[in-house]
Write an enzyme that holds these catalytic residues in place. Structure first.
Site, PDB file in Angstrom:
ATOM      1  N   HIS A 111     -59.847  53.013 -14.262  1.00  0.00           N
ATOM      2  CA  HIS A 111     -59.491  51.716 -13.578  1.00  0.00           C
ATOM      3  C   HIS A 111     -58.495  51.945 -12.655  1.00  0.00           C
ATOM      4  O   HIS A 111     -57.370  52.690 -13.132  1.00  0.00           O
ATOM      5  CB  HIS A 111     -59.144  50.723 -14.645  1.00  0.00           C
ATOM      6  CG  HIS A 111     -58.931  49.308 -13.776  1.00  0.00           C
ATOM      7  ND1 HIS A 111     -59.820  48.605 -13.525  1.00  0.00           N
ATOM      8  CD2 HIS A 111     -57.676  48.697 -13.533  1.00  0.00           C
ATOM      9  CE1 HIS A 111     -59.104  47.613 -12.711  1.00  0.00           C
ATOM     10  NE2 HIS A 111     -57.949  47.643 -12.959  1.00  0.00           N
ATOM     11  N   CYS A 112     -58.629  51.996 -11.366  1.00  0.00           N
ATOM     12  CA  CYS A 112     -57.742  52.211 -10.335  1.00  0.00           C
ATOM     13  C   CYS A 112     -57.034  50.931  -9.993  1.00  0.00           C
ATOM     14  O   CYS A 112     -57.460  49.977  -9.561  1.00  0.00           O
ATOM     15  CB  CYS A 112     -58.607  52.883  -9.150  1.00  0.00           C
ATOM     16  SG  CYS A 112     -57.271  53.399  -7.658  1.00  0.00           S
ATOM     17  N   LEU A 113     -55.610  51.317 -10.081  1.00  0.00           N
ATOM     18  CA  LEU A 113     -54.684  50.401  -9.667  1.00  0.00           C
ATOM     19  C   LEU A 113     -54.418  49.957  -8.233  1.00  0.00           C
ATOM     20  O   LEU A 113     -54.278  48.731  -7.673  1.00  0.00           O
ATOM     21  CB  LEU A 113     -53.221  50.443 -10.334  1.00  0.00           C
ATOM     22  CG  LEU A 113     -53.191  50.447 -11.998  1.00  0.00           C
ATOM     23  CD1 LEU A 113     -51.800  50.745 -12.391  1.00  0.00           C
ATOM     24  CD2 LEU A 113     -53.659  49.298 -12.223  1.00  0.00           C
ATOM     25  N   GLY A 116     -57.720  48.110  -7.639  1.00  0.00           N
ATOM     26  CA  GLY A 116     -57.866  46.693  -8.315  1.00  0.00           C
ATOM     27  C   GLY A 116     -59.038  46.643  -9.184  1.00  0.00           C
ATOM     28  O   GLY A 116     -59.702  45.508  -9.565  1.00  0.00           O
ATOM     29  N   LEU A 117     -59.800  47.812  -9.117  1.00  0.00           N
ATOM     30  CA  LEU A 117     -61.105  47.595  -9.877  1.00  0.00           C
ATOM     31  C   LEU A 117     -61.434  48.920 -10.573  1.00  0.00           C
ATOM     32  O   LEU A 117     -60.825  49.937 -10.397  1.00  0.00           O
ATOM     33  CB  LEU A 117     -62.305  47.226  -8.897  1.00  0.00           C
ATOM     34  CG  LEU A 117     -62.366  47.958  -7.569  1.00  0.00           C
ATOM     35  CD1 LEU A 117     -63.598  49.141  -8.114  1.00  0.00           C
ATOM     36  CD2 LEU A 117     -63.146  47.236  -6.647  1.00  0.00           C
TER      37      LEU A 117
END
Length: 145
Positions: A111-113, A116-117
């Site tokens: 999950h990539c901050l 955001g997904l």
């Protein structure tokens, strides 16, 4: 003692290299550099939004719990590595349930901050383009600063 070629003895101090923020604002080189950075920033934003808008590869929900129990009674293998109990779907190899998406994602990566997904099979190429371009922009910023 003044050594030939040494400007410190003449009171001029160290010679500074001109960068985009030390150039006179109206000079042609400063205008060109600002335009180049504007184009680079727009391309970076376009790749960012392209990566953010891609579906991470969410798997479809197969059926409700009753149908899954009927299939299990009929001999279908319902193990945790082949079936997700949270979203009621069959899980192919390397898929995993994403708590953020609340679905199973094919080829789940992380999950990539920044985006955001969840990064999965559907947006992995866009994410890699984003990372490569971001690294290029950082390298270019460090070289021109």
């Amino acid at each position: 003692v003044v050594v030939p070629g040494d400007l410190r003895g003449a009171g001029l101090g160290p010679v500074r290299r001109q960068t985009w923020y030390t150039m006179p604002p109206g000079s042609a080189e400063a205008v060109v550099r600002r335009q180049v950075w504007f184009v680079i920033a727009m391309v970076w934003l376009a790749v960012l939004f392209w990566a953010m808008r891609r579906d991470p590869g969410c798997l479809p929900v197969d059926a409700d719990r009753a149908t899954m129990l009927e299939l299990a009674a009929g001999g279908w293998d319902i193990r945790p590595d082949t079936y997700c109990y949270l979203c009621m779907s069959r899980r192919p190899y390397r898929s995993r349930h994403s708590r953020v998406e609340d679905r199973c994602v094919a080829r789940f990566d992380h999950h990539c901050l920044w985006l955001g997904l969840t990064v999965g099979a559907g947006n992995q190429v866009a994410f890699l383009w984003f990372v490569v371009q971001h690294s290029f922009v950082q390298l270019l910023a460090n070289l021109t600063a």
